[in-house]
Motif scaffolding. Structure first.
Motif, PDB file in Angstrom:
ATOM      1  N   SER A   1      42.320  41.856  60.857  1.00 47.14           N
ATOM      2  CA  SER A   1      42.805  40.507  61.194  1.00 47.14           C
ATOM      3  C   SER A   1      44.000  40.069  60.354  1.00 47.14           C
ATOM      4  CB  SER A   1      41.669  39.493  61.029  1.00 47.14           C
ATOM      5  OG  SER A   1      41.293  39.362  59.663  1.00 47.14           O
ATOM      6  N   HIS A   2      44.009  40.441  59.081  1.00 49.31           N
ATOM      7  CA  HIS A   2      45.131  40.079  58.214  1.00 49.31           C
ATOM      8  C   HIS A   2      45.062  40.923  56.952  1.00 49.31           C
ATOM      9  CE1 HIS A   2      41.940  37.436  56.732  1.00 49.31           C
ATOM     10  NE2 HIS A   2      42.663  37.134  55.652  1.00 49.31           N
ATOM     11  N   ALA A   3      46.058  40.735  56.068  1.00 52.15           N
ATOM     12  CA  ALA A   3      46.293  41.700  54.997  1.00 52.15           C
ATOM     13  C   ALA A   3      45.537  41.422  53.699  1.00 52.15           C
ATOM     14  CB  ALA A   3      47.798  41.772  54.702  1.00 52.15           C
ATOM     15  N   HIS A   4      44.883  40.303  53.588  1.00 54.40           N
ATOM     16  CA  HIS A   4      44.198  39.984  52.335  1.00 54.40           C
ATOM     17  C   HIS A   4      43.189  41.077  51.966  1.00 54.40           C
ATOM     18  CE1 HIS A   4      45.193  35.435  52.839  1.00 54.40           C
ATOM     19  NE2 HIS A   4      46.164  36.106  52.249  1.00 54.40           N
ATOM     20  N   GLY A   5      43.056  41.280  50.671  1.00 52.54           N
ATOM     21  CA  GLY A   5      42.234  42.383  50.182  1.00 52.54           C
ATOM     22  C   GLY A   5      40.795  42.350  50.656  1.00 52.54           C
ATOM     23  N   ASP A   6      40.271  41.157  50.913  1.00 53.04           N
ATOM     24  CA  ASP A   6      38.876  41.044  51.359  1.00 53.04           C
ATOM     25  C   ASP A   6      38.737  41.294  52.872  1.00 53.04           C
ATOM     26  OD1 ASP A   6      40.266  38.512  51.549  1.00 53.04           O
ATOM     27  OD2 ASP A   6      38.352  37.562  52.019  1.00 53.04           O
ATOM     28  N   HIS A   7      39.813  41.824  53.482  1.00 52.67           N
ATOM     29  CA  HIS A   7      39.778  42.211  54.909  1.00 52.67           C
ATOM     30  C   HIS A   7      40.396  43.603  55.076  1.00 52.67           C
ATOM     31  CE1 HIS A   7      38.593  38.149  56.181  1.00 52.67           C
ATOM     32  NE2 HIS A   7      39.116  37.881  54.992  1.00 52.67           N
ATOM     33  N   TYR A   8      41.606  43.769  54.512  1.00 51.22           N
ATOM     34  CA  TYR A   8      42.288  45.064  54.500  1.00 51.22           C
ATOM     35  C   TYR A   8      41.404  46.104  53.810  1.00 51.22           C
ATOM     36  CZ  TYR A   8      45.779  48.446  52.774  1.00 51.22           C
ATOM     37  OH  TYR A   8      46.461  49.581  52.437  1.00 51.22           O
TER      38      TYR A   8
ATOM     39  N   LEU B   1      44.724  30.114  61.664  1.00 53.35           N
ATOM     40  CA  LEU B   1      45.414  29.236  60.711  1.00 53.35           C
ATOM     41  C   LEU B   1      45.035  29.667  59.305  1.00 53.35           C
ATOM     42  CD1 LEU B   1      45.030  25.684  62.291  1.00 53.35           C
ATOM     43  CD2 LEU B   1      46.948  27.278  62.450  1.00 53.35           C
ATOM     44  N   HIS B   2      45.909  30.473  58.708  1.00 53.02           N
ATOM     45  CA  HIS B   2      45.594  31.084  57.424  1.00 53.02           C
ATOM     46  C   HIS B   2      46.906  31.625  56.854  1.00 53.02           C
ATOM     47  CE1 HIS B   2      42.552  32.663  54.697  1.00 53.02           C
ATOM     48  NE2 HIS B   2      43.010  33.898  54.813  1.00 53.02           N
ATOM     49  N   SER B   3      46.869  32.593  55.962  1.00 47.84           N
ATOM     50  CA  SER B   3      48.069  33.257  55.449  1.00 47.84           C
ATOM     51  C   SER B   3      47.756  34.742  55.428  1.00 47.84           C
ATOM     52  CB  SER B   3      48.407  32.754  54.048  1.00 47.84           C
ATOM     53  OG  SER B   3      47.358  33.059  53.155  1.00 47.84           O
TER      54      SER B   3
ATOM     55  N   GLY C   1      38.540  35.837  62.638  1.00 49.63           N
ATOM     56  CA  GLY C   1      39.286  36.131  61.416  1.00 49.63           C
ATOM     57  C   GLY C   1      39.103  34.998  60.415  1.00 49.63           C
ATOM     58  N   ASP C   2      40.038  34.887  59.483  1.00 49.25           N
ATOM     59  CA  ASP C   2      40.036  33.765  58.545  1.00 49.25           C
ATOM     60  C   ASP C   2      40.844  32.647  59.177  1.00 49.25           C
ATOM     61  OD1 ASP C   2      38.663  35.244  56.693  1.00 49.25           O
ATOM     62  OD2 ASP C   2      40.209  35.143  55.126  1.00 49.25           O
ATOM     63  N   THR C   3      40.239  31.515  59.403  1.00 50.13           N
ATOM     64  CA  THR C   3      40.989  30.425  60.029  1.00 50.13           C
ATOM     65  C   THR C   3      40.320  29.085  59.796  1.00 50.13           C
ATOM     66  OG1 THR C   3      42.004  29.665  62.103  1.00 50.13           O
ATOM     67  CG2 THR C   3      39.794  30.634  62.267  1.00 50.13           C
TER      68      THR C   3
END
Ligand code: NI
Ligand code: MN
Length: 229
Positions: A49-56, A110-112, A141-143
């Motif tokens: 979903s996105h690049a943050h370490g707790d997902h990547y 809605l996240h980064s 995802g994170d939103t």
């Protein structure tokens, strides 16, 4: 046809569809609630979903070992390609593609999004999946809550995976509003309990979902599976 999913902790889900397996946001190494280790999973597709370490998380290691296709936004595919991954499917918000096991459409979140080394990861996403037999799955995802969730709801949602941890994403109260907009049959909480900043009571949340919405909550412990016929 059936859908079986297993919560591996945080936002990481193992999903089996008609005998095929897909994996979401494989944060296992360093995840105190991880139900398996990164070398125990062999998915055919990884949705990131996105690049943050707790997902990547372990995406690189798992994809290199198994050859799994990684589906993520074009910005992140560029980064993953530089790390040596070749089986990549780039997309972006609003776009969909039939991967065979599932059709997957990128939704907004809605996240980064930046990688642990600071590299920009493009806009974060969720995924709207349709299985060959027509089951519709929304992985947020994170939103934060956003009103266009009602448009996703208009497409039909059988199972919604929503963050409820608060602090980095919407919390339990906003997720109830999200459920009203999405109108799923079933809703599964994620992105909570992993560490102190996102500690929430999943059972209490489930009680609220049951009494205040038309959705059935599926509150899992890490390692637990659930099947939708
Ligand atoms: Ni994040
Ligand atoms: Mn996160």
């Amino acid at each position: 046809m059936k859908l079986k999913f297993t919560w591996l902790g945080h936002s990481c889900f193992w999903m089996e569809i008609d005998g095929h397996s897909i994996l979401f946001d494989p944060f296992l190494t360093g995840n105190p609630l991880a139900a398996v280790s990164a070398n125990e999973v062999s998915p055919e597709i990884i949705f990131l979903s996105h690049a943050h370490g707790d997902h990547y998380g372990d995406t690189l290691q798992i994809a290199k070992r198994t050859g799994a296709k990684v589906v993520t936004n074009a910005d992140m595919c560029g980064y993953l390609g530089k790390q040596g991954l070749e089986n990549l499917h780039p997309g972006n918000t609003g776009g969909g593609w039939d991967h065979g096991i599932v059709h997957a459409r990128f939704t907004q979140a809605l996240h980064s999004s930046s990688f642990p080394d600071g590299t920009y990861g493009g806009n974060p996403n969720g995924f709207y999946l349709t299985t060959p037999s027509g089951l519709k799955i929304y992985f947020a995802g994170d939103t934060d809550l956003f009103s266009d969730m009602s448009l996703i709801g208009d497409r039909g949602v059988d199972v919604a995976f929503l963050p409820i941890g608060d602090n980095f994403t919407m919390g339990p109260a906003e997720s109830l509003k999200a459920i009203h907009l999405l109108r799923p049959r079933y809703v599964v909480p994620m992105h909570y309990k992993t560490f102190g900043l996102i500690d929430q009571d999943g059972r209490a949340w489930g009680d609220q979902v049951s009494s205040l919405t038309n959705a059935s909550p599926i509150v899992l412990d890490p390692g637990d599976s659930h099947e939708i016929p």
